[in-house]
Design a protein around this motif. Structure first.
Motif, short mmCIF file in Angstrom:
data_model
loop_
_atom_site.label_atom_id
_atom_site.label_comp_id
_atom_site.label_asym_id
_atom_site.label_seq_id
_atom_site.Cartn_x
_atom_site.Cartn_y
_atom_site.Cartn_z
N VAL A 1 0.83 -1.20 0.00
CA VAL A 1 0.00 0.00 0.00
C VAL A 1 0.87 1.25 0.00
O VAL A 1 0.56 2.25 -0.67
CB VAL A 1 -0.95 0.00 1.21
N GLU A 2 1.97 1.20 0.72
CA GLU A 2 2.86 2.36 0.84
C GLU A 2 3.40 2.82 -0.51
O GLU A 2 3.71 4.00 -0.69
CB GLU A 2 4.01 2.02 1.79
N GLU A 3 3.50 1.91 -1.45
CA GLU A 3 4.01 2.26 -2.77
C GLU A 3 3.12 3.27 -3.49
O GLU A 3 3.58 3.97 -4.40
CB GLU A 3 4.13 1.00 -3.64
N PHE A 4 1.87 3.39 -3.07
CA PHE A 4 0.92 4.23 -3.78
C PHE A 4 0.58 5.52 -3.02
O PHE A 4 -0.24 6.32 -3.48
CB PHE A 4 -0.37 3.44 -4.05
N LEU B 1 -6.21 4.96 -4.39
CA LEU B 1 -7.14 3.86 -4.63
C LEU B 1 -7.15 3.43 -6.09
O LEU B 1 -7.17 2.23 -6.40
CB LEU B 1 -8.54 4.26 -4.18
N HIS B 2 -7.13 4.39 -7.00
CA HIS B 2 -7.16 4.05 -8.42
C HIS B 2 -5.94 3.22 -8.81
O HIS B 2 -6.05 2.15 -9.43
CB HIS B 2 -7.21 5.31 -9.28
N ASP B 3 -4.76 3.70 -8.44
CA ASP B 3 -3.54 3.02 -8.85
C ASP B 3 -3.40 1.65 -8.19
O ASP B 3 -2.91 0.69 -8.80
CB ASP B 3 -2.32 3.89 -8.54
N LEU B 4 -3.80 1.57 -6.93
CA LEU B 4 -3.70 0.30 -6.22
C LEU B 4 -4.64 -0.74 -6.83
O LEU B 4 -4.25 -1.88 -7.07
CB LEU B 4 -4.01 0.51 -4.74
N LEU B 5 -5.88 -0.34 -7.10
CA LEU B 5 -6.83 -1.28 -7.72
C LEU B 5 -6.36 -1.71 -9.10
O LEU B 5 -6.45 -2.90 -9.45
CB LEU B 5 -8.22 -0.63 -7.80
N ALA B 6 -5.85 -0.77 -9.87
CA ALA B 6 -5.36 -1.10 -11.21
C ALA B 6 -4.18 -2.07 -11.13
O ALA B 6 -4.08 -3.01 -11.93
CB ALA B 6 -4.96 0.17 -11.94
N PRO C 1 -11.34 -3.87 -10.57
CA PRO C 1 -12.06 -2.78 -11.23
C PRO C 1 -11.56 -1.41 -10.75
O PRO C 1 -11.45 -1.17 -9.54
CB PRO C 1 -13.51 -3.01 -10.80
N SER C 2 -11.25 -0.53 -11.70
CA SER C 2 -10.75 0.80 -11.34
C SER C 2 -11.44 1.89 -12.15
O SER C 2 -10.88 2.94 -12.41
CB SER C 2 -9.23 0.87 -11.55
N ASP D 1 -14.36 4.84 -12.78
CA ASP D 1 -14.65 6.00 -11.94
C ASP D 1 -15.66 5.68 -10.84
O ASP D 1 -15.48 6.11 -9.69
CB ASP D 1 -15.19 7.15 -12.80
N ARG D 2 -16.70 4.95 -11.17
CA ARG D 2 -17.73 4.66 -10.17
C ARG D 2 -17.16 3.82 -9.03
O ARG D 2 -17.42 4.09 -7.85
CB ARG D 2 -18.90 3.93 -10.83
N THR D 3 -16.39 2.80 -9.38
CA THR D 3 -15.79 1.95 -8.35
C THR D 3 -14.82 2.73 -7.48
O THR D 3 -14.82 2.61 -6.24
CB THR D 3 -15.05 0.76 -8.98
N VAL D 4 -13.99 3.56 -8.12
CA VAL D 4 -13.00 4.34 -7.38
C VAL D 4 -13.68 5.38 -6.50
O VAL D 4 -13.27 5.61 -5.35
CB VAL D 4 -11.99 5.00 -8.34
N ASP D 5 -14.73 6.03 -7.01
CA ASP D 5 -15.45 7.02 -6.21
C ASP D 5 -15.96 6.41 -4.91
O ASP D 5 -15.81 6.98 -3.83
CB ASP D 5 -16.64 7.59 -7.00
#
Length: 231
Positions: free
Chosen positions: A52-55, A64-69, A74-75, A77-81
């Motif tokens: 997690v610290e990498e992001f 959240l976007h970069d970690l999920l990707a 799923p990354s 907009d709706r999921t990330v929001d």
């Protein structure tokens, strides 16, 4: 940078602006805990603090976007929001349960404050969370101004974020420097035309800076006789 011997000198800077996460505090365990609650709620595998610290460093949405990707999850907009909303709610519940100061940071902040240096914070952490963490850790009174990412016109690495702190502190014309631990912090300072100092902890050891711009202790900033002249 090492401690200077000899007679006391007037502090080389009138003010110092600090990054928060990775520079003053190790908040990665609390951030990871809040992120993992989001992952667990979706039935996704939890991650280590180190992963997690990498992001960390660009604010909650980018985190959240970069970690999920990176996890091939799923990354959109709706999921990330939704992930960001849930993450912030989780973080608000436990903002500093696992967070610690890096060695000597608290005592050095106290010493800098006592020496009369004006202190501020420029962080990509949300404003309310930043203030809450500083209050819980007992150092909120040291800082005149705190500007989180959600209260700045644009966040780091855009220089307007750092310059918003400078404006609120009314530092125009005064000597000041920015202290951080990431390439984001370094790029922000350079874009703002400010002297930049890298701490030796967090991600700071990975930054390429001149030897006199690397800090082993924050208190060294009150003793360094060789500073850039600002006009």
């Amino acid at each position: 940078m090492s401690q200077q011997d000899g007679p006391e000198r007037e502090p080389p800077y009138k003010a110092l602006v600090f990054d928060l996460d990775g520079t003053l505090i190790n908040s990665a365990p609390d951030i990871a805990a809040a992120v993992n609650k989001v992952l667990e709620a979706h039935g996704w595998p939890v991650q280590s603090v180190a992963f997690v610290e990498e992001f960390i460093g660009f604010g909650p949405r980018r985190l959240l976007h970069d970690l999920l990707a990176a996890l091939d999850l799923p990354s959109d907009d709706r999921t990330v929001d939704k992930a960001v909303r849930d993450y912030l709610a989780n973080y608000q519940q436990e903002p500093a349960q696992r967070t610690l100061f890096y060695p000597h940071v608290r005592e050095d902040l106290q010493a800098l404050h006592t020496a009369g240096l004006r202190l501020g914070i420029c962080t990509n952490k949300p404003q309310e969370l930043s203030l809450k963490v500083l209050e819980i850790l007992g150092v909120a009174p040291f800082f005149e101004v705190v500007v989180g990412a959600d209260t700045a016109p644009v966040c780091k690495p855009h220089p307007s974020h750092l310059l918003a702190v400078v404006e609120k502190m009314d530092l125009n014309g005064d000597s000041w420097a920015y202290v951080g631990d990431t390439k984001v912090d370094q790029a922000t300072a350079e874009a703002a035309g400010a002297p930049f100092y890298a701490v030796s902890w967090g991600c700071g050891a990975e930054l390429s800076v001149e030897p006199h711009r690397r800090l082993d202790r924050l208190i060294d900033l009150a003793r360094n006789p060789d500073r850039d002249e600002r006009t």
